[in-house]
Design an enzyme around this catalytic site. Structure first.
Site, PDB file in Angstrom:
ATOM      1  N   ASP A 245       0.847  -1.190   0.000  1.00  8.14           N
ATOM      2  CA  ASP A 245       0.000   0.000   0.000  1.00  8.14           C
ATOM      3  C   ASP A 245       0.889   1.249   0.000  1.00  8.14           C
ATOM      4  OD1 ASP A 245      -1.750   2.066   0.413  1.00  8.14           O
ATOM      5  OD2 ASP A 245      -2.578   1.305   2.287  1.00  8.14           O
TER       6      ASP A 245
ATOM      7  N   GLU B 222      30.485  14.054   0.429  1.00  7.90           N
ATOM      8  CA  GLU B 222      31.168  14.087   1.719  1.00  7.90           C
ATOM      9  C   GLU B 222      30.155  14.501   2.773  1.00  7.90           C
ATOM     10  OE1 GLU B 222      34.285  16.926   1.141  1.00  7.90           O
ATOM     11  OE2 GLU B 222      35.503  15.575  -0.085  1.00  7.90           O
TER      12      GLU B 222
ATOM     13  N   GLU C 194      28.530  15.070   6.318  1.00  7.12           N
ATOM     14  CA  GLU C 194      28.873  15.289   7.717  1.00  7.12           C
ATOM     15  C   GLU C 194      27.650  15.022   8.589  1.00  7.12           C
ATOM     16  OE1 GLU C 194      32.037  18.895   6.642  1.00  7.12           O
ATOM     17  OE2 GLU C 194      30.021  19.365   7.368  1.00  7.12           O
TER      18      GLU C 194
ATOM     19  N   GLU D 245      34.959  16.436  12.839  1.00  6.93           N
ATOM     20  CA  GLU D 245      34.795  17.662  12.059  1.00  6.93           C
ATOM     21  C   GLU D 245      34.952  18.906  12.943  1.00  6.93           C
ATOM     22  OE1 GLU D 245      34.548  19.495   9.526  1.00  6.93           O
ATOM     23  OE2 GLU D 245      34.805  17.994   7.948  1.00  6.93           O
TER      24      GLU D 245
ATOM     25  N   GLU E 222      32.713  13.239  10.137  1.00  6.03           N
ATOM     26  CA  GLU E 222      32.601  13.002   8.697  1.00  6.03           C
ATOM     27  C   GLU E 222      33.233  11.661   8.354  1.00  6.03           C
ATOM     28  OE1 GLU E 222      34.492  14.884   4.618  1.00  6.03           O
ATOM     29  OE2 GLU E 222      33.686  16.280   6.104  1.00  6.03           O
TER      30      GLU E 222
ATOM     31  N   HIS F 137      29.486  18.281   0.657  1.00  6.28           N
ATOM     32  CA  HIS F 137      30.132  18.657  -0.593  1.00  6.28           C
ATOM     33  C   HIS F 137      30.078  17.454  -1.537  1.00  6.28           C
ATOM     34  CE1 HIS F 137      32.706  21.175   2.388  1.00  6.28           C
ATOM     35  NE2 HIS F 137      31.545  21.755   2.151  1.00  6.28           N
TER      36      HIS F 137
ATOM     37  N   ARG G 123      36.978  28.408  -0.432  1.00 10.49           N
ATOM     38  CA  ARG G 123      35.974  27.488   0.090  1.00 10.49           C
ATOM     39  C   ARG G 123      34.616  28.144   0.319  1.00 10.49           C
ATOM     40  NH1 ARG G 123      38.009  22.498   1.976  1.00 10.49           N
ATOM     41  NH2 ARG G 123      40.224  22.307   1.523  1.00 10.49           N
TER      42      ARG G 123
ATOM     43  N   GLU H 181      33.769  20.234  -7.314  1.00 13.30           N
ATOM     44  CA  GLU H 181      33.076  19.967  -6.055  1.00 13.30           C
ATOM     45  C   GLU H 181      31.993  21.032  -5.864  1.00 13.30           C
ATOM     46  OE1 GLU H 181      34.453  19.710  -1.349  1.00 13.30           O
ATOM     47  OE2 GLU H 181      35.489  21.053  -2.725  1.00 13.30           O
TER      48      GLU H 181
ATOM     49  N   ARG I 203      29.705  22.680  -3.417  1.00 17.51           N
ATOM     50  CA  ARG I 203      29.831  22.751  -1.962  1.00 17.51           C
ATOM     51  C   ARG I 203      28.533  23.140  -1.253  1.00 17.51           C
ATOM     52  NH1 ARG I 203      34.796  22.683   0.148  1.00 17.51           N
ATOM     53  NH2 ARG I 203      34.296  24.118   1.854  1.00 17.51           N
TER      54      ARG I 203
END
Length: 474
Positions: free
Chosen positions: A55, A134, A136, A216, A224, A273, A343, A362, A364
């Site tokens: 269901d 990645e 966390e 982290e 992480e 990321h 960053r 990447e 982020r």
């Protein structure tokens, strides 16, 4: 455990491992794993073709009550032995089908990811998209929250919390990470090494390759564990195993894990990321001789990600809490630019290796509250759109963004400031997601409706505790 390749091999594994229960799992629309279990006599080779009924009317964002019957079809390649159940249990991830038409269900997130992989091949651009998220998370010792007509609160605690340096713990042994200084300290400051290693080794046993694990930045148990990259659908499956193992291992130690992007005020939030590269016939299309060793195709893919980022965030950052993390400071990637080192840029080019095989970018912005299948599919569709339309990402932003003069900083586009803004961006910009029937208008409309009604508007209606500090005496 070796990977099964066929229904026959699954049945052999059940017999070899003396399995007692088979657990069938699938993901709901917002992004939580769901399951039901059957005795082993219910599993035969026909089940893999014909499926089993259930269901679907109570699954969030799925069928209406008058069209509730659905079918799950187990995928042999996803079989693994669950390490947490008392009875020996074999788990399989399933695809969802409509019982009337037999077609794959359009709102099944895994089906959307499968269609995204097929669309990439059909474009001729590439045959494989590799993703490396990645994710966390926080590990807490005590979690309480409640809200009613006349009160609302949350309370989080961790033996690692810096706020507990003066608490009577009989005895308090100190060594609690300072705010924003939790990155890489050895034990005893890092008190969770053994637990993270247990998580890592369980994931390895289940076929999820891990590259590293570590504490982290934030105090209070932020961590992480990084998975090795995999193709889109496979990585979507692995991300579910990842969350499952981490939550249940913590629970075994009488602790609780959250993937909320911003559970703690005034310390680093939790991101995810995501690394992306597109390959064709064993060659990385993103390797070249341009900026940071990237190809023109990669630059166009970055252009697609940046162009569609406000809409993408409706899938990659799909909670109201996501936008408590996406604020200036805390290395937050709020600037819609790319850079090899900065960053706080939404897209970063990792510089760990100059090997052509390692070239990737990447993204982020994403966080682990997302539905991995949908988030990574949307990312791939934006990258493909960038390549197809040769979207120029502009010049890299390699300066320190926080030292830029105001007039120069004003020229840098920013991420949406709220889930509402991201959903409105998706409403206005989703044609790139409809190509190849990967996402459908029904999926987009349902996603926007569900998030607005159940999350955005629900939060809007409720007083916030800090509002009392600001306004009670006015």
């Amino acid at each position: 455990m070796s990977k099964c390749k066929s229904p026959k091999e699954v049945l052999e594994l059940i017999k070899k491992e003396e399995v007692k229960v088979v657990d069938l799992r699938f993901m709901d629309f917002p992004g939580l794993w769901q399951h039901f279990s059957v005795p082993i006599r219910e599993i035969n080779e026909d089940v893999f073709e014909e499926g089993l009924g259930f269901d679907g009317s109570s699954i969030r964002g799925w069928q209406a009550i008058n069209e509730s019957d659905m079918i799950v079809k187990p995928v042999p390649e996803t079989a693994f032995i669950d390490p947490f159940f008392e009875a020996k249990t074999l788990v399989m991830i399933c695809n969802i089908c409509d019982p009337t038409t037999g077609q794959d269900y359009s709102r099944d997130p895994r089906n959307i990811a499968r269609k995204a992989e097929k669309y990439l091949i059909n474009t001729g651009i590439g045959d494989t998209a590799f993703f490396g998220p990645e994710a966390e998370f926080f590990i807490f010792d005590d979690v309480r929250f409640d809200q009613s007509h006349n009160f609302g609160y949350y309370y989080l605690d961790s033996v690692e919390g810096r706020w507990n340096t003066g608490r009577e713990e009989s005895p308090n042994l100190a060594y609690k990470p300072r705010f924003k200084e939790g990155y890489f300290p050895v034990p005893p400051t890092d008190s969770q090494q053994d637990m993270r290693s247990e998580m890592m080794l369980l994931l390895e046993d289940m076929g999820v390759e891990i590259e590293c694990q570590h504490h982290e930045v934030a105090t209070g148990g932020q961590a992480e564990i990084d998975m090795r990259f995999s193709p889109l659908v496979e990585m979507g499956d692995k991300l579910l195993k990842y969350k499952y193992v981490i939550k249940n291992t913590a629970r075994k130690h009488n602790k609780s894990v959250t993937f909320m992007p911003k559970p703690l005020f005034n310390d680093n939030g939790t991101g995810m990321h995501v690394h992306l590269s597109i390959w064709r016939e064993g060659r990385n299309l993103f390797a070249g001789d341009g900026y940071s060793g990237l190809s023109q195709e990669c630059m166009y893919a970055i252009g697609g990600i940046l162009r569609h980022a406000p809409a993408l965030l409706a899938f990659t950052n799909p909670t109201t809490n996501s936008y408590k993390r996406l604020v200036p400071g805390f290395e937050a990637p709020v600037n819609l630019a790319y850079s090899s080192r900065n960053r706080s840029a939404a897209v970063r080019i990792p510089m760990y290796s100059n090997s052509p095989k390692s070239k990737r970018f990447e993204f982020r912005c994403p966080d682990p509250s997302c539905n991995g299948y949908l988030a990574m599919s949307a990312m791939l569709m934006a990258a493909i759109d960038g390549i197809q339309n040769k979207i120029d990402p502009g010049q890299p932003l390699d300066k320190d963004i926080y030292d830029l003069p105001p007039e120069e900083l004003a020229q840098v586009d920013k991420t949406p400031g709220s889930l509402r803004d991201a959903l409105l961006a998706l409403q206005n910009d989703h044609q790139f997601l409809l190509k190849g029937d990967v996402f459908t208008e029904d999926v987009i409309e349902t996603w926007i409706w569900y998030k607005m009604k159940n999350e955005v508007e629900a939060i809007d209606l409720r007083p916030h505790p800090w509002e009392f500090a600001l306004y009670y005496d006015i």
